[in-house]
Enzyme design. Sequence first.
Site, PDB file in Angstrom:
ATOM      1  N   GLU A 110       8.808  -4.563  -5.113  1.00 57.27           N
ATOM      2  CA  GLU A 110       7.814  -3.629  -4.184  1.00 57.27           C
ATOM      3  C   GLU A 110       7.706  -2.508  -4.418  1.00 57.27           C
ATOM      4  OE1 GLU A 110       7.047  -2.684   0.443  1.00 57.27           O
ATOM      5  OE2 GLU A 110       7.542  -4.753   0.157  1.00 57.27           O
ATOM      6  N   LYS A 127       4.518  -9.292   7.645  1.00 52.45           N
ATOM      7  CA  LYS A 127       5.628  -8.457   7.617  1.00 52.45           C
ATOM      8  C   LYS A 127       6.116  -7.832   9.349  1.00 52.45           C
ATOM      9  CE  LYS A 127       7.419  -3.903   5.793  1.00 52.45           C
ATOM     10  NZ  LYS A 127       6.946  -2.676   5.161  1.00 52.45           N
TER      11      LYS A 127
END
Length: 214
Positions: A43, A133
């Site tokens: 990421e 998340k």
Amino acid sequence: MQRIETIKNIAESGVVAVIRAESKEQGIKIIEAVKKGGIKALEITMTVPGAVDIIKELCEKYKDEDVIIGAGTVLDPETARACILAGAKYIVSPSLNIETVKLCNRYRVPVMPGVMTVKEAVEALELGAEVIKVFPGNAFGPSIISAFRGPLPQGNFMPTGGVNLNNVKDWIKAGAVAVGTGGDLTKGAKTGDYDLITETAAKFIEEVKMARAK
């Protein structure tokens, strides 16, 4: 199908490396070290200088390899679109931004919005987020995952923030589909010790495997 495959691969890997760096050069060194350690999901956060260009460069470089390049700290749909056009396979946000989720759905790219409450988690599910998340994870601890999964067993939760080698097993055992880790994984970059990053990455993968095996 590519969207489903991306989510499946991230879940199977169990670890998303959150890459933050002070420069493009340092960012690429961290990425290489993490990849060497066996973490497939990378990421690249928008706080890294030239992040979109790095994503484009990496997607081209690793197009024939088993690596999943995504974008993190994406705050709005404009940034999400730029990252997607650069080749990002998934988008991660620190909060729930409805327009960002809609944009990602339009392009059939997985999006992982950040939540802190059950209300936000329900909204994320209603918008079609396959992975949610939980951020910042260190504000809650692993018990927040089992707490969320009580009323929302259909949710796939990924904690980020405060996930380290000492507690990653606890997060997985609490029901996390995967974990995101940054500072604890890449701290070797501060001293130029990229071998430490590789070693730490390998340990994270091993800890996740052991937690899932029990």
